[in-house]
Design a protein around this motif. Structure first.
Motif, PDB file in Angstrom:
ATOM      1  N   GLU A 191      -0.793  10.808  10.131  1.00  0.00           N
ATOM      2  CA  GLU A 191      -1.601  11.133   9.119  1.00  0.00           C
ATOM      3  C   GLU A 191      -1.932   9.645   8.121  1.00  0.00           C
ATOM      4  O   GLU A 191      -2.732   9.565   7.249  1.00  0.00           O
ATOM      5  CB  GLU A 191      -0.328  11.913   8.033  1.00  0.00           C
ATOM      6  N   ARG A 192      -1.095   8.891   8.050  1.00  0.00           N
ATOM      7  CA  ARG A 192      -1.366   7.585   7.597  1.00  0.00           C
ATOM      8  C   ARG A 192      -2.378   6.745   8.630  1.00  0.00           C
ATOM      9  O   ARG A 192      -2.688   5.517   8.178  1.00  0.00           O
ATOM     10  CB  ARG A 192      -0.209   6.529   7.223  1.00  0.00           C
ATOM     11  N   ARG A 251       5.633   2.504  12.127  1.00  0.00           N
ATOM     12  CA  ARG A 251       4.856   2.484  11.940  1.00  0.00           C
ATOM     13  C   ARG A 251       3.724   2.245  10.882  1.00  0.00           C
ATOM     14  O   ARG A 251       3.302   0.736  10.972  1.00  0.00           O
ATOM     15  CB  ARG A 251       5.152   3.326  10.269  1.00  0.00           C
ATOM     16  N   GLN A 310      -2.330   5.625  11.902  1.00  0.00           N
ATOM     17  CA  GLN A 310      -1.073   4.512  12.729  1.00  0.00           C
ATOM     18  C   GLN A 310      -2.346   3.826  13.899  1.00  0.00           C
ATOM     19  O   GLN A 310      -2.651   3.328  13.829  1.00  0.00           O
ATOM     20  CB  GLN A 310      -0.138   5.317  13.934  1.00  0.00           C
ATOM     21  N   ASN A 352       1.198  -1.126   0.007  1.00  0.00           N
ATOM     22  CA  ASN A 352      -0.237  -0.269  -0.115  1.00  0.00           C
ATOM     23  C   ASN A 352       1.364   1.070  -0.572  1.00  0.00           C
ATOM     24  O   ASN A 352       0.283   2.198  -0.564  1.00  0.00           O
ATOM     25  CB  ASN A 352      -0.818  -0.307   1.027  1.00  0.00           C
ATOM     26  N   PHE A 353       1.719   1.385   0.891  1.00  0.00           N
ATOM     27  CA  PHE A 353       2.720   2.638   0.891  1.00  0.00           C
ATOM     28  C   PHE A 353       4.248   2.746   1.101  1.00  0.00           C
ATOM     29  O   PHE A 353       5.141   2.338   0.323  1.00  0.00           O
ATOM     30  CB  PHE A 353       1.706   2.994   2.444  1.00  0.00           C
ATOM     31  N   GLU A 366       2.436   1.378   7.868  1.00  0.00           N
ATOM     32  CA  GLU A 366       2.702   0.450   7.401  1.00  0.00           C
ATOM     33  C   GLU A 366       3.614  -1.129   7.601  1.00  0.00           C
ATOM     34  O   GLU A 366       3.332  -2.235   6.657  1.00  0.00           O
ATOM     35  CB  GLU A 366       3.554   1.220   5.822  1.00  0.00           C
TER      36      GLU A 366
END
Length: 339
Positions: free
Chosen positions: A193-194, A155, A196, A113-114, A157
């Motif tokens: 922002e992603r 993080r 967490q 995804n990231f 991800e």
């Protein structure tokens, strides 16, 4: 006189050499007299005996004293001292365990995804000949690797990759092993922002839905949701001097006392030691560490962890996919009911 002068010269030279080493060696507060004595012993081992001084006898005497001090220190560690031991940077890391316990290891990267998260590596391999999926936190062993692995703080991800590995384990019916050692999930702006918190919550949910045996070991520091995200397992074990808590002692002290100076009191109040958590029935067992801690006996503690993981898997095998999910949920829903 010549031999005596030579003896003195060698001692001075060795002390100078070890002085440089001491600057690089991690020294816990309560270990200071022990380490200083061990360094003197190391110096003497490089000195030959002469007619006036019996080095072997002196080394034996000093070694006995060092062993006695070690037994005394590690026999009565306070909660805050256990925090120090759990955080010791020389304790075996995820990569150390994989190197010793897993064969044919193939790391799997990225969350699809990231990005890849080096703080939470994982992959597939063979544990005692049995195919497994394994993942865990990696803090790094030196400055460069610690920066790369973000000091073990994953993080979003990283936790989404963990979910992917859990799905892989379920799909191919492979037992799942997780090794926990983190201060917590990374609290940075980008991580928030992603998503967490969502990533951690989904990871916990995925643990509860994984239909294969899952064994988790807290090998160092188990901090908050960052640890729980991969530790909702059928069998949870802790190393004797590891810790597991909802918040760090410093963070707790900052909230309750408005000062991190009360971290000692917070460590006691949090009941974060393996012994506390075993009494509370929150973990299934304690893996005894050799005297001096895991950071002094890496290969020995890795072997002990391997034996305990195998024991846990044996108790869960063979398994029924639906029954193992129900048993895991029942286990966690029962937490706290008997208190």
């Amino acid at each position: 006189m010549l031999q005596s002068a030579k003896f003195t010269h060698l001692v001075i030279f060795k002390r100078a050499a070890f002085a440089l080493t001491r600057r690089r060696r991690i020294m816990l507060d309560f270990e200071k007299p022990i380490i200083e004595l061990e360094q003197k012993i190391s110096e003497l081992r490089h000195v030959s005996s002469d007619g006036e001084v019996n080095i072997a006898d002196e080394i034996t005497r000093m070694q006995s004293k060092a062993d006695r001090l070690m037994q005394q220190a590690y026999g009565k560690l306070t909660p805050v001292q256990k925090v120090q031991v759990a955080r010791h940077p020389e304790r075996p890391s995820f990569n150390d365990y994989v190197a010793e316990l897993i064969t044919d290891y193939t790391p799997l990267a990225g969350d699809r995804n990231f990005a890849e998260d080096y703080a939470l590596p994982g992959g597939i391999g063979r544990f005692n000949g049995q195919p497994v999926v394994i993942m865990g936190h990696e803090k790094g062993s030196d400055t460069e690797s610690r920066i790369k692995h973000n000091f073990g703080m994953a993080r979003p991800e990283g936790y989404r990759k963990a979910q992917r590995l859990m799905d892989l384990a379920s799909q191919f019916q492979l037992p799942l092993i997780t090794l926990v050692d983190t201060k917590g999930a990374y609290p940075g702006k980008g991580a928030e922002e992603r998503g967490q918190s969502e990533a951690i919550a989904k990871s916990i949910e995925k643990c509860l839905r994984t239909n294969v045996p899952m064994v988790s070991v807290i090998v160092g520091e188990g901090g908050s949701g960052g640890a729980i995200a991969i530790a909702v397992a059928d069998k949870i074990y802790m190393l004797e001097h590891s810790i597991y808590s909802v918040i760090s002692p410093e963070g707790c002290a900052s909230i309750l006392w408005r000062s991190a100076k009360h971290a000692d009191e917070a460590a006691t109040a949090l009941r974060l030691t393996a012994q506390d958590l075993y009494k509370l029935k929150l973990v299934d067992g304690i893996i005894e560490e050799p005297v001096g801690g895991a950071h002094r006996h890496k290969k020995e503690i890795i072997a002990r962890v391997g034996k305990q993981i195998q024991k846990g898997l044996d108790e869960l095998t063979p398994w029924d996919a639906e029954k193992i999910i129900q048993a895991r949920r029942k286990k966690f829903l029962a937490f706290g009911r008997d208190l």
